[in-house]
Design an enzyme around this catalytic site. Structure first.
Site, PDB file in Angstrom:
ATOM      1  N   THR A  46       0.854  -1.183   0.000  1.00  0.00           N
ATOM      2  CA  THR A  46       0.000   0.000   0.000  1.00  0.00           C
ATOM      3  C   THR A  46       0.896   1.241   0.000  1.00  0.00           C
ATOM      4  O   THR A  46       2.053   1.169   0.438  1.00  0.00           O
ATOM      5  CB  THR A  46      -0.954  -0.008   1.210  1.00  0.00           C
ATOM      6  OG1 THR A  46      -0.190  -0.107   2.402  1.00  0.00           O
ATOM      7  CG2 THR A  46      -1.938  -1.177   1.120  1.00  0.00           C
ATOM      8  N   THR A  48       1.370   4.335   1.603  1.00  0.00           N
ATOM      9  CA  THR A  48       2.078   4.869   2.774  1.00  0.00           C
ATOM     10  C   THR A  48       3.032   3.833   3.348  1.00  0.00           C
ATOM     11  O   THR A  48       4.148   4.151   3.750  1.00  0.00           O
ATOM     12  CB  THR A  48       1.078   5.350   3.847  1.00  0.00           C
ATOM     13  OG1 THR A  48       0.209   6.319   3.256  1.00  0.00           O
ATOM     14  CG2 THR A  48       1.789   5.963   5.038  1.00  0.00           C
ATOM     15  N   CYS A  49       2.607   2.589   3.360  1.00  0.00           N
ATOM     16  CA  CYS A  49       3.444   1.516   3.910  1.00  0.00           C
ATOM     17  C   CYS A  49       4.733   1.348   3.096  1.00  0.00           C
ATOM     18  O   CYS A  49       5.822   1.222   3.661  1.00  0.00           O
ATOM     19  CB  CYS A  49       2.669   0.198   3.930  1.00  0.00           C
ATOM     20  SG  CYS A  49       1.130   0.284   4.868  1.00  0.00           S
ATOM     21  N   SER A  50       4.595   1.326   1.782  1.00  0.00           N
ATOM     22  CA  SER A  50       5.730   1.053   0.901  1.00  0.00           C
ATOM     23  C   SER A  50       6.601   2.267   0.601  1.00  0.00           C
ATOM     24  O   SER A  50       7.802   2.122   0.386  1.00  0.00           O
ATOM     25  CB  SER A  50       5.234   0.482  -0.433  1.00  0.00           C
ATOM     26  OG  SER A  50       4.685  -0.792  -0.235  1.00  0.00           O
ATOM     27  N   LEU A  54       7.892   1.794   5.751  1.00  0.00           N
ATOM     28  CA  LEU A  54       8.948   0.784   5.641  1.00  0.00           C
ATOM     29  C   LEU A  54      10.311   1.363   5.266  1.00  0.00           C
ATOM     30  O   LEU A  54      11.326   0.985   5.871  1.00  0.00           O
ATOM     31  CB  LEU A  54       8.534  -0.304   4.654  1.00  0.00           C
ATOM     32  CG  LEU A  54       9.585  -1.395   4.406  1.00  0.00           C
ATOM     33  CD1 LEU A  54       9.768  -2.276   5.625  1.00  0.00           C
ATOM     34  CD2 LEU A  54       9.192  -2.220   3.199  1.00  0.00           C
TER      35      LEU A  54
END
Length: 161
Positions: A46, A48-50, A54
């Site tokens: 996703t 924001t996550c990627s 992270l």
């Protein structure tokens, strides 16, 4: 009820994909006698996550370990195949342990679940970071909105180590 600083993490079994297949890692194996930085994300791949959350942990990997951390792990309510593909695509394989909580068992037990059905994601994990020592939560940073990664980001966590 959401776990708090001073609480023991709930018992759970995570899945990881290895060259030998899918393996179980229990919370006891992961946390007992160790200092672990754990961060949770709503979903692998996703935005924001990627693109935000992270990468900070990858960039600060050595600095975090230098603070006496034994392991950095990310957990998501995704299957182990997706988590493995995410590890490979982000260059994080071997640096961060990518944990699958596919059924959300750990996430729900910790009170860190969130209903993202409105975005067609179902029940997922809140975005958070934690410092866990010997199975006990020493710091917990939960984002107010899943699209942000400030409070739970690596830079903030480094100040707490």
């Amino acid at each position: 009820m959401t776990i708090r600083v001073g609480d023991k993490v709930p018992a759970a079994t995570f899945k990881v994909k290895t060259a030998d297949g899918i393996k179980d890692i229990t919370s006891d194996t992961l946390f007992s006698g160790k200092k672990v930085v754990l961060f949770g994300v709503p979903g692998a791949f996703t935005p924001t996550c990627s693109l935000n959350h992270l990468p900070g942990y990858l960039e600060n990997h050595e600095a975090i370990l230098a603070k006496g951390v034994d392991q950095i792990a990310v957990v998501s309510v995704n299957d182990p195949h997706v988590m493995h593909a995410w590890a490979q695509s982000t260059g994080g394989e071997g640096k961060i342990l990518y944990l699958s909580d596919g059924n959300g068992t750990f996430t729900k037990a910790a009170g860190l679940d969130i209903d993202l059905s409105a975005a067609a994601l179902g029940t997922r994990s809140k975005r958070y970071s934690a410092i866990i020592e010997d199975g006990v939560v020493k710091a917990l940073n939960i984002e107010e909105a899943p699209g942000q990664a400030v409070t739970s980001g690596a830079a903030e966590l480094l100040t707490q180590l």
